[in-house]
Design a protein around this motif. Structure first.
Motif, mmCIF file in Angstrom:
data_model
loop_
_atom_site.group_PDB
_atom_site.id
_atom_site.type_symbol
_atom_site.label_atom_id
_atom_site.label_comp_id
_atom_site.label_asym_id
_atom_site.label_seq_id
_atom_site.Cartn_x
_atom_site.Cartn_y
_atom_site.Cartn_z
ATOM 1 N N ASP A 114 0.786 -1.237 0.000
ATOM 2 C CA ASP A 114 0.000 0.000 0.000
ATOM 3 C C ASP A 114 0.817 1.287 0.000
ATOM 4 O O ASP A 114 0.242 2.368 0.051
ATOM 5 C CB ASP A 114 -0.931 0.000 1.225
ATOM 6 C CG ASP A 114 -2.269 -0.655 0.927
ATOM 7 O OD1 ASP A 114 -2.462 -1.078 -0.230
ATOM 8 O OD2 ASP A 114 -3.113 -0.730 1.832
ATOM 9 N N ASP A 147 -1.652 4.449 -0.111
ATOM 10 C CA ASP A 147 -2.141 4.799 1.223
ATOM 11 C C ASP A 147 -1.080 5.608 1.977
ATOM 12 O O ASP A 147 -0.053 5.059 2.382
ATOM 13 C CB ASP A 147 -2.484 3.510 1.984
ATOM 14 C CG ASP A 147 -3.157 3.789 3.319
ATOM 15 O OD1 ASP A 147 -2.993 4.905 3.853
ATOM 16 O OD2 ASP A 147 -3.838 2.878 3.838
ATOM 17 N N ASP A 192 0.261 4.150 5.265
ATOM 18 C CA ASP A 192 1.224 3.053 5.172
ATOM 19 C C ASP A 192 2.612 3.564 4.802
ATOM 20 O O ASP A 192 3.621 3.072 5.304
ATOM 21 C CB ASP A 192 0.755 2.010 4.151
ATOM 22 C CG ASP A 192 -0.363 1.142 4.713
ATOM 23 O OD1 ASP A 192 -0.250 0.738 5.880
ATOM 24 O OD2 ASP A 192 -1.343 0.909 4.001
HETATM 25 CA CA CA Z 1 -3.530 0.294 4.205
#
Ligand code: CA
Ligand code: C2E
Ligand code: CA
Ligand code: CA
Length: 276
Positions: free
Chosen positions: A210, A214, A217
């Motif tokens: 990720d 993200d 992350d």
């Molecule tokens: Ca994630």
């Protein structure tokens, strides 16, 4: 609804019986599997990010069942661990990986001092003689300790922290490096790094997956790298499947990487080809 519930219950208990039965069969089949040559090691290359060069490999166990074909390690290792069979398979794996690593340098002196990284189950650590097993494997094969890395999951070292630290200390006294596997998935997290004596952490592939989409992350991964480095701990990223993941981890200062984008686990023979 009542009838459905009843059926449902029956179905589940039958399914459960079958699962138990399968495990019992698997345990029987696994007994002696190493001696019969059904178990083997494959190697996944690990690269150094600073110069993109091969640094070593992780040894991963495979079981080719004579009737059922390949069985997933996540399944049979669990059975080996629960049944205690890991206590004979574990030392055999350690020794075989050392033998193979000796061959890499014997047959390809130009390849450099590649490390071999071996997974060890919590039970192997808890039983208390892992450091003896490691010392024995090194003595039997002549591999220098610095070239052997031992991978332990976070769960193996949580719980009795004092005992774990003692065992890890003994393990490191043999000269091998200790890496914490699947890092970030356990309960301990970053605070653990200060308390247990380790040389490296392997960032779990769920974070690596990720990092491009993200921000949390990416932030967490960056924090792990910074904190690890401040403690003198090496960081490995696992499960690198895309060039973009490699690039961003490299930019954040990650030390080593492995994953399908860099190379799948492969036979000893194919790994030797990689060495030139
Ligand atoms: Ca994630
Ligand atoms: P692990 O130690 O986290 O090993 C990494 C797993 O991720 C391997 O699965 C590997 O094939 C897979 N992998 C590597 N690169 C990628 C990638 O880019 N994407 C994805 N999705 N997966 C990737 P494998 O070989 O099925 O092994 C599963 C687990 O079984 C290992 O997880 C390890 O915990 C255990 N295991 C394997 N060999 C041994 C062994 O000799 N002893 C012990 N105790 N456990 C072992
Ligand atoms: Ca591992
Ligand atoms: Ca892992």
């Amino acid at each position: 609804a009542k009838v459905a519930g009843k059926n449902c219950h029956r179905f589940y208990s039958r399914a459960m019986d079958q699962a138990v039965e399968r495990r019992v069969h698997m345990e029987q089949d696994l007994r002696g599997a190493w001696e019969r040559g059904e178990l083997s090691l494959v190697y996944q290359p690990v690269y150094r990010m600073s110069d993109n060069r091969l640094a070593g490999a992780e040894a991963l166990l495979r079981w080719q069942h004579p009737e059922h074909g390949p069985i997933a390690p996540s399944v049979f290792i669990d059975v080996a661990e629960q049944s205690g069979l890991i206590e004979t398979i574990g030392p055999a794996v350690l020794r075989a990986a050392c033998v193979d690593a000796m061959r890499w340098t014997d047959e390809h002196p130009g390849a450099g001092e590649l490390f071999v990284s071996v997974n060890v189950s919590p039970r192997q650590l808890r039983n208390g003689d892992l450091s003896e097993q490691v010392a024995q494997a090194l003595a039997d094969t002549g591999l220098v300790p610095e070239r052997l890395h031992v991978e332990l999951t976070e769960t193996a070292v949580i719980g009795d922290e004092i005992r774990a630290s003692t065992l890890l200390g003994r393990l490191r006294n043999t000269g091998v490096k200790v890496w914490l596997d699947d890092f970030g998935t356990g309960f301990s997290g970053l605070s653990h790094l200060r308390r247990v004596p380790i040389d490296g952490v392997k960032i779990d592939r769920s974070f690596v997956a990720d990092v491009l989409r993200d921000p949390d992350d990416l932030a967490l991964t960056t924090a792990i790298i910074a904190m690890a480095h401040s403690l003198g701990i090496t960081v490995v990223a696992e499960g690198v499947e895309k060039e973009g993941q490699y690039d961003i981890l490299r930019e954040r200062g990650c030390d080593l990487a492995q994953g399908y984008w860099l190379g799948h686990p492969m036979t000893m023979r194919d790994f030797m080809q990689l060495l030139g």
